[in-house]
Structures are given as C-alpha cells and as structure tokens.
Design a protein around this motif. Structure first.
Motif, PDB file in Angstrom:
ATOM      1  N   LEU A  31       0.830  -1.208   0.000  1.00 54.17           N
ATOM      2  CA  LEU A  31       0.000   0.000   0.000  1.00 54.17           C
ATOM      3  C   LEU A  31       0.867   1.262   0.000  1.00 54.17           C
ATOM      4  CD1 LEU A  31      -2.813   1.250   0.150  1.00 54.17           C
ATOM      5  CD2 LEU A  31      -2.655   1.096   2.658  1.00 54.17           C
ATOM      6  N   ALA A  32       1.930   1.242   0.811  1.00 57.35           N
ATOM      7  CA  ALA A  32       2.839   2.387   0.828  1.00 57.35           C
ATOM      8  C   ALA A  32       3.530   2.569  -0.518  1.00 57.35           C
ATOM      9  CB  ALA A  32       3.879   2.211   1.939  1.00 57.35           C
ATOM     10  N   ALA A  33       3.897   1.454  -1.148  1.00 57.56           N
ATOM     11  CA  ALA A  33       4.520   1.547  -2.471  1.00 57.56           C
ATOM     12  C   ALA A  33       3.567   2.154  -3.486  1.00 57.56           C
ATOM     13  CB  ALA A  33       4.981   0.163  -2.922  1.00 57.56           C
ATOM     14  N   GLY A  34       2.286   1.763  -3.414  1.00 50.79           N
ATOM     15  CA  GLY A  34       1.314   2.348  -4.329  1.00 50.79           C
ATOM     16  C   GLY A  34       1.121   3.835  -4.105  1.00 50.79           C
ATOM     17  N   ILE A  35       1.108   4.235  -2.822  1.00 51.02           N
ATOM     18  CA  ILE A  35       0.951   5.669  -2.518  1.00 51.02           C
ATOM     19  C   ILE A  35       2.165   6.467  -2.989  1.00 51.02           C
ATOM     20  CG2 ILE A  35       0.749   7.342  -0.633  1.00 51.02           C
ATOM     21  CD1 ILE A  35      -0.867   5.260   0.896  1.00 51.02           C
ATOM     22  N   THR A  36       3.366   5.907  -2.794  1.00 50.03           N
ATOM     23  CA  THR A  36       4.569   6.632  -3.220  1.00 50.03           C
ATOM     24  C   THR A  36       4.638   6.756  -4.735  1.00 50.03           C
ATOM     25  OG1 THR A  36       5.818   4.542  -3.159  1.00 50.03           O
ATOM     26  CG2 THR A  36       5.901   5.960  -1.199  1.00 50.03           C
TER      27      THR A  36
END
Length: 409
Positions: free
Chosen positions: A52-57
């Motif tokens: 999820l963090a990778a998608g947000i970044t």
C-alpha cells in the motif's frame, strides 16, 4: 501410588524464586510459540502495508533539488586604520560598524521578507503554490528552501520543486536578488563606514551652509565685509576727514583777517567745511546707511567686529569638519570599491537530473518494519489477554501486580 506422584508433579515448588522458572525450556519456547501462532498476521499484514505504501509513493510526484554555493566576502577592510585621524569619531565609527560573521548577514538577507517578496512577484509563486495570502506563500517558499552554512564557510542554498528547470532558475534568482540587495544596503565593513561618513558629511555640509548664511546676515546688517582691512580703512578715512577739516578751519581763520562773510570764497570754504563735518559724522555714527553701503561707524567697530569674528570662526570650523569628513568619505568609497561586496558564486544551480524525493524504497521498508514490529507487539498483548481468561490463578497474580504498581505510583 501413581496418582500421588502425578499430583505431586503438578504442584509448583516455590524455592524462593519467581513462579516461572527461566531455565524451563517451555518458557524459552514461549515467544516462538506466540510468533508461530500469529505468523500470518506478522507476515502478511506488513507485506500488505508495504504494498500500500509503495502504491501511494508511486502516486507522489518526483521532486528535484537545485543547489548553489556562495562564497561571502571574508576579508576585512585595511583602510579602517585611517579612522585614527578622527580621534573620538574613530571610536564611534569603529565600534558601530564591525561585522562579526559576514555569512550570518547574508543568511539573514536570503531569509528576509524583502527578498522573498521579490521572488514571489518575479516567479508568480502565489499562483504556483495556490495560496490565498502573501504570508502563506512565504511559508511555502520557506518550506521548499533550505539555507545554511557549511563547515568550510560557504553558504549552501537548496530549493526543491517538481520542475527541475524551475528549481534551478529560482535558486539562481536567489543569488541575483541577493546581489541587488548588497548594492542597496551596507553589508561589509567598508560599505558601512562609507554610509556612516556619508551621513556625517551631509550634516557637516548643512552646518557649513548655516554658518555661511549667518555670516552673510552679519555682513548685510553691519556692512562689515573684511574686519582687518575694512576697520583700517574706516579709521584712515576718519583721520583724513579730520585732517581736511583742520586745514579748512585754518584757511577760514586766515580769510577772516581780510574778507567779510559775504565774500564768495569765504562762503565756499564754509560750505566745504560743513560738508566735511557731515561726512565725518557719518563715519563716526554710521547714520544714513543705505542699501549696499559698507560703511561702519567707528563707535560700533569693536561690537560689530566681535560678532563678525564669531561668525567667521563658525564658518572656518564648519569648513574644517567638512573637509575632514569629505576626505574620510572618499577613502571609504575607495576602500569599498577595492574590497567590494560582490558575492562570489562557487557553483551556480544547474538543472538536476536526479530526483531528491520521495525516497520510495526508504518509505516502503520503513512501513514494512514498523508494521511488523506493531504486529509482533500486538500478538504478545493478545496472547496475554487470552492466557488471563484461561488461567484464573495467573489472572489473579497479574491483578496483584497491577495493584502493586498502582500503589507504588
């Protein structure tokens, strides 16, 4: 017999140590058992959080940082020793004009509201940052800028933006606006000394003008232009008139022996004598002075001369101060031009070819490990609450421990 042994083996033996024996293999395996029971949560939830963090970044835009390095003037003025010629003024100028660290002055100018407003107006930052007020725009500009001094004494200025070319242009604009401000404000020791003498010179010039006007007014009121020469001429004129009067009186006395008052020559001589007396009276009393008349009565020469001397002295004093300050002002200008407040730019900002943020890998790894740590702690807390519900005796012990801790606190 076997039942007694089994009952005995289940009874805990208290030998003065804690109820739980740390050497028990079961106690050593207890953390591993808790981790194994909650392995799915500990592994999959951090992986989901990292994804999820990778998608947000990936949705976050890349930002680029442009950097410029500035070398502020380091050398102090050598002509400051010339201030010794001013005596008391040297202490006033020298004590008030020293600059401890030139880099601190430039850091303050780079962070000043005046410079920020110029950049905001020049690059239309209010529209770019989409801010409503000038204060919010300055805060956004400050947040995107980083201004500091390095260990080598250089001023390092960084600006971060989505557009790499815009970041480089605005960073170089910082230097351009700073150079413009140094031409307006006195920054270096030489420029501050030049500004000090410039103000003092203006005051001395005004004082000299006032003294000259006062002297002119005295001259117009008294008719005294040059004390020594004019006083000598007045005394000589009075003496000449008295000598002529004495000579005419001798001639008139001689004519009385052979001529009557009706004699034309006798009458002419009397008129000449009367005219000489009138002129002498003018010199002695200063009567009937018209505009442009420079005659001064002999009775008023001491008083007028004293006032004249005072005005002349004021003019000479003001002239001396003006000449001295003018000399120091010219020296300060020469010293300022020699030292200069020109900023030396070591490295101009170039268009960055590599992003500076966001650090996607750092963000993803940080989220993963923080989530894993949180899930491990949550697993142990959950296991404690479950064991409390299953083992009433242990629950009683934990409650007693809680009460003891509350009592101690």
């Amino acid at each position: 017999m076997q039942e007694k042994m089994s009952v005995t083996s289940q009874v805990p033996i208290n030998n003065g140590n804690s109820l739980d024996n740390n050497d028990d293999p079961i106690n050593l395996l207890y953390p591993l058992i808790v981790l194994a029971k909650n392995k799915k949560r500990i592994i999959f939830i951090p992986i989901l959080a990292a994804l999820l963090a990778a998608g947000i970044t990936l949705l976050m835009p890349n930002k680029y940082t442009a950097t410029v390095q500035i070398l502020p003037p380091q050398s102090q003025s050598g002509a400051s020793a010339m201030l010794g010629q001013l005596g008391v003024l040297s202490g006033m100028a020298g004590g008030a004009l020293g600059v401890k660290n030139p880099a601190d002055v430039y850091l303050g100018m780079l962070s000043s509201r005046t410079l920020q407003d110029r950049l905001i107006e020049r690059f239309k930052l209010r529209e770019i940052y989409e801010t409503k007020t000038a204060t919010d725009t300055r805060k956004a500009l400050t947040a995107a800028s980083k201004i500091a001094t390095s260990k080598t004494g250089l001023i390092v200025l960084e600006y971060e933006d989505k557009n790499p070319k815009f970041a480089a242009d605005l960073t170089n604009a910082y230097v351009e606006e700073l150079q413009k401000m140094t031409q307006i404000f006195a920054v270096t020791e030489a420029s501050q000394r030049r500004l000090f003498f410039e103000k003092q010179l203006q005051q001395a010039k005004q004082s000299l003008a006032d003294a000259e006007i006062a002297l002119k007014q005295v001259q117009e009121k008294t008719g005294l232009i040059q004390l020594d020469g004019q006083a000598e001429a007045i005394i000589r004129s009075a003496a000449d008139f008295k000598a002529q009067i004495a000579a005419k009186e001798v001639q008139l006395g001689a004519m009385r022996t052979f001529a009557t008052p009706n004699n034309p020559n006798y009458q002419k001589l009397e008129k000449e004598l009367t005219g000489l007396h009138v002129q002498l009276a003018k010199i002695e009393t200063g009567m009937n002075r018209g505009k442009g008349d420079i005659s001064v009565s002999t009775s008023n020469v001491p008083e007028v001369g004293l006032e004249y001397v005072r005005r002349v002295r004021d003019v000479k004093y003001s002239e001396a101060i003006f000449e001295m300050l003018a000399k120091q002002f010219e020296l300060a200008k020469i010293d300022e031009a020699k030292e200069g407040s020109i900023l030396q730019v070591m490295d101009y900002a170039v268009v960055p070819d590599k992003k500076s943020s966001p650090g996607r890998m750092v963000i993803v790894l940080s989220v993963f490990f923080l989530s894993a740590f949180f899930m491990v702690v949550l697993a142990f807390v959950r296991e404690i609450f479950i064991s409390n519900d299953v083992d009433p005796e242990k629950n009683i012990q934990i409650k007693a421990l809680r009460d003891a801790l509350k009592w101690k606190s």
